[in-house]
Design an enzyme around this catalytic site. Structure first.
Site, PDB file in Angstrom:
ATOM      1  N   PHE A 168       0.811  -1.034  -0.194  1.00  0.00           N
ATOM      2  CA  PHE A 168       0.094   0.135  -0.049  1.00  0.00           C
ATOM      3  C   PHE A 168       0.691   1.106   0.034  1.00  0.00           C
ATOM      4  O   PHE A 168       1.755   1.301   0.842  1.00  0.00           O
ATOM      5  CB  PHE A 168      -0.668   0.078   1.291  1.00  0.00           C
ATOM      6  CG  PHE A 168      -1.879  -1.184   1.317  1.00  0.00           C
ATOM      7  CD1 PHE A 168      -3.120  -1.284   0.650  1.00  0.00           C
ATOM      8  CD2 PHE A 168      -1.347  -2.309   1.924  1.00  0.00           C
ATOM      9  CE1 PHE A 168      -3.940  -2.196   0.896  1.00  0.00           C
ATOM     10  CE2 PHE A 168      -2.379  -3.336   1.825  1.00  0.00           C
ATOM     11  CZ  PHE A 168      -3.520  -3.257   1.321  1.00  0.00           C
ATOM     12  N   LYS A 169       0.746   1.977  -0.926  1.00  0.00           N
ATOM     13  CA  LYS A 169       1.420   3.446  -1.124  1.00  0.00           C
ATOM     14  C   LYS A 169       0.421   4.341  -0.731  1.00  0.00           C
ATOM     15  O   LYS A 169      -0.612   4.658  -1.307  1.00  0.00           O
ATOM     16  CB  LYS A 169       1.809   3.706  -2.575  1.00  0.00           C
ATOM     17  CG  LYS A 169       2.716   4.934  -2.668  1.00  0.00           C
ATOM     18  CD  LYS A 169       3.149   5.152  -3.936  1.00  0.00           C
ATOM     19  CE  LYS A 169       3.782   6.366  -4.427  1.00  0.00           C
ATOM     20  NZ  LYS A 169       3.852   6.818  -5.743  1.00  0.00           N
ATOM     21  N   ILE A 170       0.682   4.946   0.466  1.00  0.00           N
ATOM     22  CA  ILE A 170      -0.410   5.904   1.131  1.00  0.00           C
ATOM     23  C   ILE A 170       0.172   7.363   0.902  1.00  0.00           C
ATOM     24  O   ILE A 170       1.010   7.715   1.218  1.00  0.00           O
ATOM     25  CB  ILE A 170      -0.526   5.813   2.643  1.00  0.00           C
ATOM     26  CG1 ILE A 170      -0.815   4.226   2.786  1.00  0.00           C
ATOM     27  CG2 ILE A 170      -1.253   6.747   3.250  1.00  0.00           C
ATOM     28  CD1 ILE A 170      -2.073   3.644   2.383  1.00  0.00           C
TER      29      ILE A 170
END
Length: 307
Positions: A168-170
């Site tokens: 997950f790239k937040i």
């Protein structure tokens, strides 16, 4: 499919290189990739928004993908962005990326324009069907550009329900708080909670449990210094290094955007042209000089690599 050794570290986004006429420059593309590897990138992401993926034809995407993956030849893992509104097309792109040698695919939730959105059920089905088409990890890109709210609880559910959804790239506001909640809710299903947005929130995100950073491609050597110190347990050294590099991180994030990396690469002799695709405008000369002034204080490899 979780990796035995999860991908960690600094995975910058590679720019797509054009000539002054706006055509793909695949030789320049190879040089850009070689620089990024020499500068210490743990891996590389291609065809992302900072790669101007939205300005490429499908044939150009394929050409960049083949050129980069063939040229990298396993030296570092490569993440390929395969975002598309259509589930079928995204799945096809993702399968093609896997077949070409991608280590992972990065995908935004389906969206179009300012108002065409899909609800949570449709998003769940979207990622599930894409996952069924491949055997490599999926990184969900949670970015404001998609305009799609993805709660930490929903992201954790996607990770638990769908085999390959594990990174997950937040990039949303208060990213650190979201990463902390995602890790708490998702547990072992969250293989890779990552920081994005040119490292503007790097230290808080790593304090929250992030294990990777997807930054711009201009100075992986600087980001590596910070991340390596942090991983070694020396958070004070990491903080001091971050303070040194923050003016450049801030200048890229707030003044230049995706053009920063190309300007630095051109200045350092990595590539011949820093052209971005119209209707994106060239960087104003005063902004460019400001970028270089900040960068020169740090002496990053990019300003020396091609000279």
């Amino acid at each position: 499919m979780a990796q035995a050794q999860p991908y960690r570290g600094v995975f910058p986004v590679a720019p797509t290189i054009f000539d002054d006429a706006g055509r793909l420059d695949l030789e320049g593309q190879k040089r850009a990739i070689d620089f990024m590897i020499d500068a210490g990138s743990d891996g590389i992401c291609i065809l992302a928004n900072f790669s101007e993926q939205f300005a490429l034809t499908d044939d150009e995407r394929s050409a960049v993908q083949k050129t980069v993956l063939d040229h990298v030849a396993g030296r570092v893992p490569v993440i390929v962005t395969t975002t598309h509104f259509s589930t079928h097309i995204c799945a096809e792109r993702s399968r093609a990326a896997q077949d070409a040698g991608a280590a992972m695919v990065m995908i935004m939730p389906p969206y179009h324009g300012a108002t065409i959105r899909v609800g949570e059920r449709g998003i769940h089905e979207f990622y599930s069907r894409v996952s069924d088409a491949i055997d490599i990890p999926i990184m969900i890109q949670d970015a404001p550009v998609a305009g799609t709210p993805l709660s930490a609880a929903f992201l954790a559910k996607l990770a638990k329900d769908i085999a390959n959804v594990s990174y997950f790239k937040i990039e949303t506001a208060q990213a650190a708080s979201k990463l902390r909640e995602l890790i708490e809710l998702g547990g072992d299903a969250i293989v890779g909670p990552w920081d994005g947005e040119e490292a503007i929130t790097l230290i808080p995100d790593f304090d929250a449990g992030a294990t990777g950073a997807m930054t711009g491609g201009g100075y992986p050597d600087g980001i590596r210094q910070i991340v390596d110190a942090y991983f070694a347990g020396d958070s004070e050294k990491a903080a001091l290094l971050y303070q040194q590099w923050l003016p450049l991180i801030n200048y890229e994030n707030r003044q230049c955007g995706l053009a920063a990396c190309k300007a630095l690469m051109k200045e350092g002799g990595v590539i011949r042209s820093e052209a971005v695709r119209h209707p994106l405008a060239p960087m104003h000369p005063a902004v460019r000089e400001g970028l270089l002034k900040v960068a020169r204080r740090l002496d990053p490899l990019i300003l020396r690599w091609g000279k």
